[in-house]
Motif scaffolding. Structure first.
Motif, PDB file in Angstrom:
ATOM      1  N   GLU A  61       1.431  -1.222   0.335  1.00  0.00           N
ATOM      2  CA  GLU A  61      -0.052   0.138   0.465  1.00  0.00           C
ATOM      3  C   GLU A  61       0.907   1.252  -0.052  1.00  0.00           C
ATOM      4  O   GLU A  61       2.096   1.103   0.433  1.00  0.00           O
ATOM      5  CB  GLU A  61      -1.190  -0.284   1.094  1.00  0.00           C
ATOM      6  CG  GLU A  61      -0.183  -0.099   2.616  1.00  0.00           C
ATOM      7  CD  GLU A  61      -1.674   0.281   3.560  1.00  0.00           C
ATOM      8  OE1 GLU A  61      -2.360  -0.124   3.406  1.00  0.00           O
ATOM      9  OE2 GLU A  61      -1.522   0.806   4.732  1.00  0.00           O
ATOM     10  N   ARG A  63       0.820   5.238   1.331  1.00  0.00           N
ATOM     11  CA  ARG A  63      -0.513   6.203   1.387  1.00  0.00           C
ATOM     12  C   ARG A  63       0.173   7.517   1.828  1.00  0.00           C
ATOM     13  O   ARG A  63       1.845   7.468   1.683  1.00  0.00           O
ATOM     14  CB  ARG A  63      -0.239   6.150   3.064  1.00  0.00           C
ATOM     15  CG  ARG A  63      -1.149   4.692   3.461  1.00  0.00           C
ATOM     16  CD  ARG A  63      -1.768   4.784   4.993  1.00  0.00           C
ATOM     17  NE  ARG A  63      -2.390   3.501   5.840  1.00  0.00           N
ATOM     18  CZ  ARG A  63      -3.731   3.365   5.404  1.00  0.00           C
ATOM     19  NH1 ARG A  63      -4.169   4.976   5.094  1.00  0.00           N
ATOM     20  NH2 ARG A  63      -4.203   2.781   5.685  1.00  0.00           N
ATOM     21  N   THR A  84      -5.124   4.886  -4.104  1.00  0.00           N
ATOM     22  CA  THR A  84      -5.823   3.562  -5.300  1.00  0.00           C
ATOM     23  C   THR A  84      -4.870   3.385  -5.683  1.00  0.00           C
ATOM     24  O   THR A  84      -4.313   3.734  -7.067  1.00  0.00           O
ATOM     25  CB  THR A  84      -6.829   4.095  -5.409  1.00  0.00           C
ATOM     26  OG1 THR A  84      -7.954   4.699  -4.944  1.00  0.00           O
ATOM     27  CG2 THR A  84      -7.960   3.377  -6.389  1.00  0.00           C
ATOM     28  N   SER A  86      -4.027   0.943  -9.472  1.00  0.00           N
ATOM     29  CA  SER A  86      -4.231   0.840 -10.847  1.00  0.00           C
ATOM     30  C   SER A  86      -5.232  -0.213 -11.450  1.00  0.00           C
ATOM     31  O   SER A  86      -4.618  -1.577 -10.513  1.00  0.00           O
ATOM     32  CB  SER A  86      -3.111   1.505 -11.836  1.00  0.00           C
ATOM     33  OG  SER A  86      -3.925   1.193 -12.969  1.00  0.00           O
ATOM     34  N   ARG A  87      -6.074  -0.521 -11.383  1.00  0.00           N
ATOM     35  CA  ARG A  87      -7.154  -1.634 -11.661  1.00  0.00           C
ATOM     36  C   ARG A  87      -7.184  -1.426 -13.322  1.00  0.00           C
ATOM     37  O   ARG A  87      -6.895  -2.875 -13.514  1.00  0.00           O
ATOM     38  CB  ARG A  87      -8.009  -1.418 -11.941  1.00  0.00           C
ATOM     39  CG  ARG A  87      -9.258  -0.403 -10.275  1.00  0.00           C
ATOM     40  CD  ARG A  87     -10.383  -0.943 -10.471  1.00  0.00           C
ATOM     41  NE  ARG A  87     -10.849  -0.438  -9.173  1.00  0.00           N
ATOM     42  CZ  ARG A  87     -12.356   0.342  -9.117  1.00  0.00           C
ATOM     43  NH1 ARG A  87     -12.535  -0.360  -9.938  1.00  0.00           N
ATOM     44  NH2 ARG A  87     -12.193   0.037  -7.099  1.00  0.00           N
ATOM     45  N   PHE A  95       0.149   3.710  -8.578  1.00  0.00           N
ATOM     46  CA  PHE A  95      -1.087   4.133  -7.105  1.00  0.00           C
ATOM     47  C   PHE A  95      -1.741   5.916  -7.241  1.00  0.00           C
ATOM     48  O   PHE A  95      -0.697   6.293  -8.119  1.00  0.00           O
ATOM     49  CB  PHE A  95      -0.350   4.105  -5.797  1.00  0.00           C
ATOM     50  CG  PHE A  95      -0.093   3.007  -5.214  1.00  0.00           C
ATOM     51  CD1 PHE A  95      -0.706   1.952  -4.148  1.00  0.00           C
ATOM     52  CD2 PHE A  95       1.168   2.073  -6.287  1.00  0.00           C
ATOM     53  CE1 PHE A  95      -0.473   0.546  -4.499  1.00  0.00           C
ATOM     54  CE2 PHE A  95       0.890   0.667  -5.809  1.00  0.00           C
ATOM     55  CZ  PHE A  95       0.584  -0.084  -4.797  1.00  0.00           C
ATOM     56  N   GLY A  97      -4.400   8.894  -6.524  1.00  0.00           N
ATOM     57  CA  GLY A  97      -5.084   9.586  -5.166  1.00  0.00           C
ATOM     58  C   GLY A  97      -5.050  11.308  -5.302  1.00  0.00           C
ATOM     59  O   GLY A  97      -4.197  11.971  -5.807  1.00  0.00           O
TER      60      GLY A  97
END
Length: 302
Positions: A61, A63, A84, A86-87, A95, A97
């Motif tokens: 993760e 932050r 978040t 990436s999908r 990532f 945000g």
């Protein structure tokens, strides 16, 4: 802070951002190598877009936290936001945000990376300044106008009804004097509401003018050429009283990096290093250049 930047390829043309406020920083967050891209908001307060990329496969993760760069508030970080992942299967390791930046000034975005090899942090400095005013969207303006009309009509109608019927017994009809007083009351209410709207609009315009004074204005540069000598006179359009024209520091051993690009084809570019002769005055002996129209981009660091 950099005033302008230029990335050009002479062989062919690509779209690029000149003078972009976006921040790019590559570095180590503990054992993880990351690339951070920050797109500051156009207006302040506003939302900055944050993108963190890493090639590491063991990152769990990311932050992100906004903090002032200096001062007492820089010591007390708010709760970090979770970026978040990436999908997109082709964009693994990215990532995304968003962070609110509430005031103008020097900020930092603290990036914390957690993974199989532990935790690491990296701070990225970013300048948050208002760069434009956002106009209201037409559908929203029309909706607010309709709601305002309904509100004004309601206030005037309620005032008239209160004067005309508030003290009547159930079933009684208002007489002529009551109707007259109600019309007078409605006129007074309409005048008061109109006056309030007028002075409210004056206040709104005054606030907008005050905000416009804080919109970032870059240094202005006026070039003149005489017998192969280029003179660049820099002036301040009045954005900040504290901004000076003689506080530049060397960047790669030069006070100014000047890019001269031939227009309109962008098929030739010169990278020059004018020398400072006086406060706000830089000079450069020009190389052999064909006659034509040129665009100049100067990169300086305060």
């Amino acid at each position: 802070m950099r005033a302008a930047a230029l990335l050009l390829l002479a062989a062919f043309t690509l779209p690029a951002h000149v003078g972009s406020p976006d921040v790019f920083q590559e570095g180590q967050a503990g054992p993880y190598k990351i690339l951070v891209t920050i797109r500051p908001p156009q207006v302040i307060p506003g939302v900055a877009e944050i993108e963190v990329r890493t090639a590491a496969q063991d990152v769990r993760e990311v932050r992100i936290t906004p903090l002032p760069l200096t001062g007492e508030a820089a010591r007390f970080a708010p709760a970090a936001d979770l970026a978040t992942p990436s999908r997109d299967a082709d964009d693994q390791g990215a990532f995304h945000g968003q962070l609110w930046m509430m005031t103008s000034g020097s900020w930092q975005v603290r990036v914390r990376v957690d993974g199989a090899r532990g935790r690491g942090e990296m701070s990225v400095p970013v300048a948050a300044v208002a760069r434009s005013t956002q106009s209201m969207q037409t559908p929203l303006a029309l909706l607010l106008a309709v709601l305002a009309l309904v509100l004004v009509t309601g206030i005037v109608s309620i005032t008239g009804a209160a004067v005309r019927e508030a003290s009547l017994s159930p079933g009684d009809e208002p007489d002529s004097p009551r109707r007259s007083r109600a019309r007078i009351a409605m006129g007074v209410a309409a005048a008061i509401v109109t006056t309030a709207l007028f002075f409210g609009n004056m206040w709104w315009q005054a606030e907008a003018r005050a905000y416009d004074r804080y919109i970032y204005k870059p240094l202005e540069m006026k070039p003149t050429t005489t017998a192969g000598r280029l003179e660049l006179r820099i002036s301040d359009p009045g954005w900040l009283r504290s901004r000076a024209l003689d506080d530049f520091i060397p960047d790669h051993t030069h006070l100014m990096h000047l890019f001269v690009v031939r227009l309109p084809d962008l098929n030739a570019v010169w990278h020059l290093h004018p020398r400072r002769e006086d406060s706000g005055l830089f000079v450069q002996d020009l190389p052999a250049m064909p006659a034509g129209r040129y665009q100049l981009y100067a990169d300086v660091v305060h």
